[in-house]
Write a protein that holds these residues in place. Sequence first.
Motif, PDB file in Angstrom:
ATOM      1  N   LEU A  48     -12.130  -0.526  -1.494  1.00  0.00           N
ATOM      2  CA  LEU A  48     -10.681  -0.659  -1.399  1.00  0.00           C
ATOM      3  C   LEU A  48     -10.321  -1.728  -0.376  1.00  0.00           C
ATOM      4  O   LEU A  48     -10.735  -1.655   0.778  1.00  0.00           O
ATOM      5  N   THR A  49      -9.544  -2.702  -0.818  1.00  0.00           N
ATOM      6  CA  THR A  49      -8.972  -3.719   0.066  1.00  0.00           C
ATOM      7  C   THR A  49      -7.478  -3.479   0.151  1.00  0.00           C
ATOM      8  O   THR A  49      -6.829  -3.231  -0.871  1.00  0.00           O
ATOM      9  N   VAL A  50      -6.931  -3.544   1.341  1.00  0.00           N
ATOM     10  CA  VAL A  50      -5.504  -3.333   1.548  1.00  0.00           C
ATOM     11  C   VAL A  50      -4.871  -4.635   2.004  1.00  0.00           C
ATOM     12  O   VAL A  50      -5.244  -5.191   3.042  1.00  0.00           O
ATOM     13  N   LYS A  51      -3.922  -5.118   1.247  1.00  0.00           N
ATOM     14  CA  LYS A  51      -3.204  -6.347   1.603  1.00  0.00           C
ATOM     15  C   LYS A  51      -2.033  -6.026   2.508  1.00  0.00           C
ATOM     16  O   LYS A  51      -1.350  -5.032   2.304  1.00  0.00           O
ATOM     17  N   PRO A  52      -1.815  -6.877   3.516  1.00  0.00           N
ATOM     18  CA  PRO A  52      -0.681  -6.626   4.421  1.00  0.00           C
ATOM     19  C   PRO A  52       0.665  -6.827   3.722  1.00  0.00           C
ATOM     20  O   PRO A  52       0.748  -7.468   2.687  1.00  0.00           O
TER      21      PRO A  52
END
Lengths: 112, 116
Positions: free
Chosen positions: A108-112
Amino acid sequence: AQSVTQPDIHITVSEGASLELRCNYSYGATPYLFWYVQSPGQGLQLLLKYFSGDTLVQGIKGFEAEFKRSQSSFNLRKPSVHWSDAAEYFCAVAVYNNDMRFGAGTRLTVKP
Amino acid sequence: GAGVSQSPSNKVTEKGKDVELRCDPISGHTALYWYRQSLGQGLEFLIYFQGNSAPDKSGLPSDRFSAERTGGSVSTLTIQRTQQEDSAVYLCASSLDSGGSADTQYFGPGTRLTVL
């Protein structure tokens, strides 16, 4: 043969958006079901588990998962993702102590 | 201790050397597990201890791999004549052994093994 499938290798979501990570299993009997999270350089931390009873289980860090017997699924959800949720998530199933099987994981990558 | 501990945290070795990886389970946990996590892959089950005995060794990838557990506590995973394909993170977990069902496993931070 027993198997666990996490169809999504990598998911990217924006911070504050909702999240659903999929997990499907193939077992001869209804297994116990687990979700673990692994942050970079760390071991696995248990998020939640399902043994029996209510099919919607609550875990730590605001996560929940729903067991659907008819679909052999145990999907993990969170209504609002935080940047600190970026990690690798593993679904696991077991009937006995010596047969736990893990999925390949979803990053999981979380974008700002 | 508060959790499962493993040592060393990192190990770099040369091909052909033997290595020993150590796991200290949570106090009171009678079940202990070893897994291998290769880059970009899920966890591969290696071996499971119930007390000091290992009823299931089916996951050990070759006869170069062995494990023991003494006193119902500390476990050592030994890899002889290491090969480059042995490079991975080796994870240890422990659980209460309620008998006949799957318990929650608590994981250590792992040992990252690199074979040059």
